[in-house]
Design a protein around this motif. Structure first.
Motif, PDB file in Angstrom:
ATOM      1  N   ARG A  48     -15.624 -50.874  11.480  1.00 15.15           N
ATOM      2  CA  ARG A  48     -16.712 -49.978  11.077  1.00 15.15           C
ATOM      3  C   ARG A  48     -17.684 -50.706  10.155  1.00 15.15           C
ATOM      4  N   LEU A  49     -17.138 -51.526   9.266  1.00 16.69           N
ATOM      5  CA  LEU A  49     -17.989 -52.276   8.348  1.00 16.69           C
ATOM      6  C   LEU A  49     -18.886 -53.253   9.109  1.00 16.69           C
ATOM      7  N   VAL A  50     -18.334 -53.923  10.126  1.00 19.14           N
ATOM      8  CA  VAL A  50     -19.145 -54.829  10.949  1.00 19.14           C
ATOM      9  C   VAL A  50     -20.257 -54.041  11.641  1.00 19.14           C
ATOM     10  N   GLY A  51     -19.930 -52.841  12.116  1.00 17.46           N
ATOM     11  CA  GLY A  51     -20.943 -52.001  12.742  1.00 17.46           C
ATOM     12  C   GLY A  51     -22.051 -51.621  11.777  1.00 17.46           C
ATOM     13  N   VAL A  52     -21.681 -51.301  10.545  1.00 18.64           N
ATOM     14  CA  VAL A  52     -22.671 -50.954   9.526  1.00 18.64           C
ATOM     15  C   VAL A  52     -23.565 -52.150   9.216  1.00 18.64           C
ATOM     16  N   VAL A  53     -22.963 -53.339   9.116  1.00 16.49           N
ATOM     17  CA  VAL A  53     -23.742 -54.557   8.882  1.00 16.49           C
ATOM     18  C   VAL A  53     -24.729 -54.770  10.024  1.00 16.49           C
ATOM     19  N   THR A  54     -24.285 -54.533  11.252  1.00 20.12           N
ATOM     20  CA  THR A  54     -25.163 -54.683  12.407  1.00 20.12           C
ATOM     21  C   THR A  54     -26.357 -53.744  12.304  1.00 20.12           C
ATOM     22  N   LEU A  55     -26.121 -52.503  11.919  1.00 19.05           N
ATOM     23  CA  LEU A  55     -27.188 -51.506  11.866  1.00 19.05           C
ATOM     24  C   LEU A  55     -28.123 -51.708  10.671  1.00 19.05           C
ATOM     25  N   LEU A  56     -27.548 -52.078   9.517  1.00 14.46           N
ATOM     26  CA  LEU A  56     -28.346 -52.141   8.295  1.00 14.46           C
ATOM     27  C   LEU A  56     -28.963 -53.508   8.022  1.00 14.46           C
ATOM     28  N   ILE A  57     -28.389 -54.559   8.575  1.00 12.95           N
ATOM     29  CA  ILE A  57     -28.909 -55.911   8.313  1.00 12.95           C
ATOM     30  C   ILE A  57     -29.541 -56.516   9.560  1.00 12.95           C
ATOM     31  N   LEU A  58     -28.817 -56.508  10.676  1.00 14.38           N
ATOM     32  CA  LEU A  58     -29.349 -57.128  11.886  1.00 14.38           C
ATOM     33  C   LEU A  58     -30.562 -56.360  12.419  1.00 14.38           C
ATOM     34  N   ALA A  59     -30.548 -55.040  12.327  1.00 12.57           N
ATOM     35  CA  ALA A  59     -31.670 -54.247  12.863  1.00 12.57           C
ATOM     36  C   ALA A  59     -32.995 -54.557  12.158  1.00 12.57           C
ATOM     37  N   GLY A  91     -15.871 -63.286   6.519  1.00 10.91           N
ATOM     38  CA  GLY A  91     -16.230 -61.952   6.053  1.00 10.91           C
ATOM     39  C   GLY A  91     -15.323 -60.876   6.612  1.00 10.91           C
ATOM     40  N   PHE A  92     -14.969 -60.993   7.900  1.00 11.73           N
ATOM     41  CA  PHE A  92     -14.078 -59.996   8.496  1.00 11.73           C
ATOM     42  C   PHE A  92     -12.680 -60.103   7.889  1.00 11.73           C
ATOM     43  N   GLY A  93     -12.242 -61.350   7.645  1.00 11.62           N
ATOM     44  CA  GLY A  93     -10.944 -61.534   7.013  1.00 11.62           C
ATOM     45  C   GLY A  93     -10.902 -60.886   5.637  1.00 11.62           C
ATOM     46  N   VAL A 135      -8.665 -57.670   4.328  1.00 12.79           N
ATOM     47  CA  VAL A 135      -7.829 -57.672   3.125  1.00 12.79           C
ATOM     48  C   VAL A 135      -8.165 -56.486   2.228  1.00 12.79           C
ATOM     49  N   LEU A 136      -9.445 -56.217   2.082  1.00  9.26           N
ATOM     50  CA  LEU A 136      -9.879 -55.142   1.178  1.00  9.26           C
ATOM     51  C   LEU A 136      -9.570 -53.757   1.726  1.00  9.26           C
ATOM     52  N   THR A 137      -9.736 -53.575   3.037  1.00  5.27           N
ATOM     53  CA  THR A 137      -9.517 -52.252   3.622  1.00  5.27           C
ATOM     54  C   THR A 137      -8.088 -52.054   4.096  1.00  5.27           C
ATOM     55  N   GLY A 138      -7.440 -53.150   4.480  1.00  8.03           N
ATOM     56  CA  GLY A 138      -6.064 -53.074   4.952  1.00  8.03           C
ATOM     57  C   GLY A 138      -5.915 -52.519   6.350  1.00  8.03           C
ATOM     58  N   ALA A 139      -7.025 -52.375   7.097  1.00  8.71           N
ATOM     59  CA  ALA A 139      -6.932 -51.785   8.432  1.00  8.71           C
ATOM     60  C   ALA A 139      -8.059 -52.320   9.314  1.00  8.71           C
ATOM     61  N   TRP A 198     -15.935 -59.495  15.432  1.00  7.59           N
ATOM     62  CA  TRP A 198     -15.168 -58.555  16.247  1.00  7.59           C
ATOM     63  C   TRP A 198     -14.457 -59.241  17.406  1.00  7.59           C
ATOM     64  N   LEU A 199     -15.077 -60.283  17.979  1.00  8.84           N
ATOM     65  CA  LEU A 199     -14.502 -60.880  19.185  1.00  8.84           C
ATOM     66  C   LEU A 199     -13.226 -61.660  18.893  1.00  8.84           C
ATOM     67  N   LEU A 200     -13.240 -62.501  17.859  1.00 10.01           N
ATOM     68  CA  LEU A 200     -12.090 -63.355  17.603  1.00 10.01           C
ATOM     69  C   LEU A 200     -10.920 -62.593  16.971  1.00 10.01           C
TER      70      LEU A 200
END
Length: 406
Positions: free
Chosen positions: A373-384, A357-359, A363-367, A232-234
């Motif tokens: 949102r996907l990064v947020g989901v990864v944070t909640l479902l994997i990092l937690a 992964g963000f790149g 490409v897949l979402t186009g937005a 998200w930062l870069l």
């Protein structure tokens, strides 16, 4: 450690370690404002010139992994001085590089030279202080110095490059390495490891780390954190400009605000760990970080909304980083240098995974909102879940450091 066992007062030694963290941050981020100048000088695209940063990260990660078994077998002082010399020579080669190939070689060497400076600084803080509270305060100061390396370093590099050239801007690293090299003479000759710690084989150094489930879980937590943080930062600048129409001036203010939040996090983290259990504290932080990313990718994005997003994202990311560093030092005291070296490598690997992964998500979402949102989901479902396991309570280990001679 008793003050009598060091040449300099402990606050001075912490200052030396802070210089090491500041130098590392400048070395890692210096290409950001200089890429257009370098690309123009060598008639390359910005994308091609940007591979210099990839080279630096790859060689830094590989070096940290290879050196892991040796970090606790040799003097922290010597390791920092060798790294400072290598980084200084690599920087000088960058300054005089006649071709892009030579510049690429120099940035790879800079990755080697800066690979373990930050990790050794953290491990040394663990050596110097037997009182966990004072050690954690020192970690906060070292982390703050790394943040300042970005906040202060990037504007200085930008100004020097505009007034002179990118070569003189890169040369700013040289005096920092000289200060680090000279200051390291005040550090103890050898690491303060618990008595009975025997020299291990090369593979034994890895076995020692990977035999500890808590240490491994914390390393996985660091890799995952770095992946989400970098993601998200870069890409934040591109997201802010594309989605919210933010200009360069406001973007600079946003990054400055984020840097201020990081400074607060570096110094707040140790205080929080003194008062609250690590597991609920870290889980709440992960939850807030994940929801922040999901929210910014869901609600309509106005320029003012980016300020609380940046503050929350920067604060939670740094808090988690500080928590991991402190818990890592406690997880394997007899191998804290090896652990910190692998943590440095894990941070680089996680960052690379996050960017790629963000790149791909973009490409897949186009937005950008969907990717965030996907990064947020990864944070909640994997990092937690990783955090839940890594921060579980463990029996306290009594340390009785061996005397350390200057």
């Amino acid at each position: 450690m008793d003050q009598a066992h060091t040449r300099f007062p402990l606050p001075v030694l912490v200052g030396i370690l802070a210089v090491g963290a500041f130098t590392t941050a400048v070395n890692v981020t210096l290409l950001s404002p200089l890429l257009p100048h370098i690309a123009a000088d060598f008639s390359l695209s910005d994308a091609a010139a940007g591979q210099l940063g990839t080279l630096t990260a790859i060689f830094a990660a590989l070096t940290a992994i290879v050196l892991t078994p040796f970090i606790d077998r040799y003097s922290r002082r010597i390791l920092l001085q060798i790294e400072a010399v290598l980084l200084c020579l690599a920087t000088l080669l960058s300054v005089v590089a006649p071709t892009f190939t030579v510049l690429a070689v120099s940035r790879a060497l800079a990755g080697i030279g800066g690979a373990i400076i930050f990790g050794v600084c953290l491990a040394t803080a663990g050596d110097l202080f037997t009182d966990p509270r004072r050690r954690n305060q020192a970690i906060g100061i070292i982390g703050t110095a790394a943040t300042l390396g970005t906040i202060l370093g990037l504007p200085v590099l930008t100004l020097v490059a505009d007034v002179t050239s990118w070569r003189w801007a890169i040369a700013v690293v040289v005096p920092l390495t000289v200060i680090l090299f000279a200051g390291a003479f005040g550090l103890p000759r050898r690491a303060a490891t618990p008595p009975g710690t025997a020299r291990r084989s090369w593979l034994g150094g890895y076995r020692m780390v990977f035999a500890n489930p808590t240490t491994v879980a914390l390393l996985a937590m660091m890799v995952t954190l770095a992946a989400t943080w970098f993601a998200w930062l870069l890409y934040f600048g591109a997201f802010a400009g594309t989605v919210a129409g933010v200009g360069a001036g406001l973007l600079a203010v946003l990054f400055l605000v984020g840097g201020g939040a990081e400074i607060i996090g570096n110094n707040l983290g140790p205080l929080l760990l003194q008062r609250f259990p690590a597991r609920p504290l870290a889980l709440i932080t992960v939850l807030v970080a994940g929801l922040n990313l999901v929210a910014i990718g869901t609600i309509p994005t106005e320029s003012w909304i980016l300020f609380p997003f940046m503050v929350i994202g920067s604060l939670t990311s740094v808090l988690l980083f500080v928590f991991i560093c402190i818990l890592q030092l406690d997880s394997l005291p007899e191998g804290r240098g090896a652990v910190m070296a692998l943590q440095s490598a894990g941070f680089e690997v996680g960052g690379a995974l996050g960017l790629s992964g963000f790149g791909l998500a973009l490409v897949l979402t186009g937005a950008y909102p969907a990717a965030l949102r996907l990064v947020g989901v990864v944070t909640l479902l994997i990092l937690a879940p990783i955090t839940y396991y890594a921060c579980r309570p463990t029996p306290a280990r009594e340390l009785d450091p061996a005397p350390v001679t200057p």
